[in-house]
Motif scaffolding. Structure first.
Motif: not given
Length: 66
Positions: A2-6, A27-34, A51-55
Motif C-alpha cells: 500500500a502507498r508505494k509507487d509501483n 506524522r507521515k507525508w504520503n505520496l500523491n498516487l494516481q 506518484s504524480a512526479r513519476t506521472l
C-alpha cells in the motif's frame, strides 16, 4: 504494498510536525498516487499506481498508453 509507487518503489516519508511551542508529534507525508495505464517493452498495457512526479516523467517521455 500500500502507498508505494509501483515503478520507482518510493514510499511515504516520516517526520515530526512541530507546534509553535515546539511540541513534537510523529506524522507521515504520503505520496500523491494516481492510477495510470503504462505500456511495457513488449507492447502490453499494464495498470499501475504511480506518484504524480513519476506521472510527469512518463508524460515527458511518452510512455503512457492511450
Amino acid at each position: 504494498m500500500a502507498r508505494k509507487d509501483n515503478l520507482t518503489n518510493r514510499g511515504p516519508l516520516s517526520g515530526s510536525s512541530r507546534s509553535h511551542a515546539m511540541n513534537s508529534n510523529k506524522r507521515k507525508w504520503n505520496l500523491n498516487l494516481q492510477k495510470v495505464k503504462v505500456m511495457d517493452e513488449n507492447g502490453k498495457i499494464l495498470s499501475v499506481k504511480v506518484s504524480a512526479r513519476t506521472l510527469r516523467t512518463l508524460k515527458k517521455h511518452n510512455q503512457l498508453a492511450k
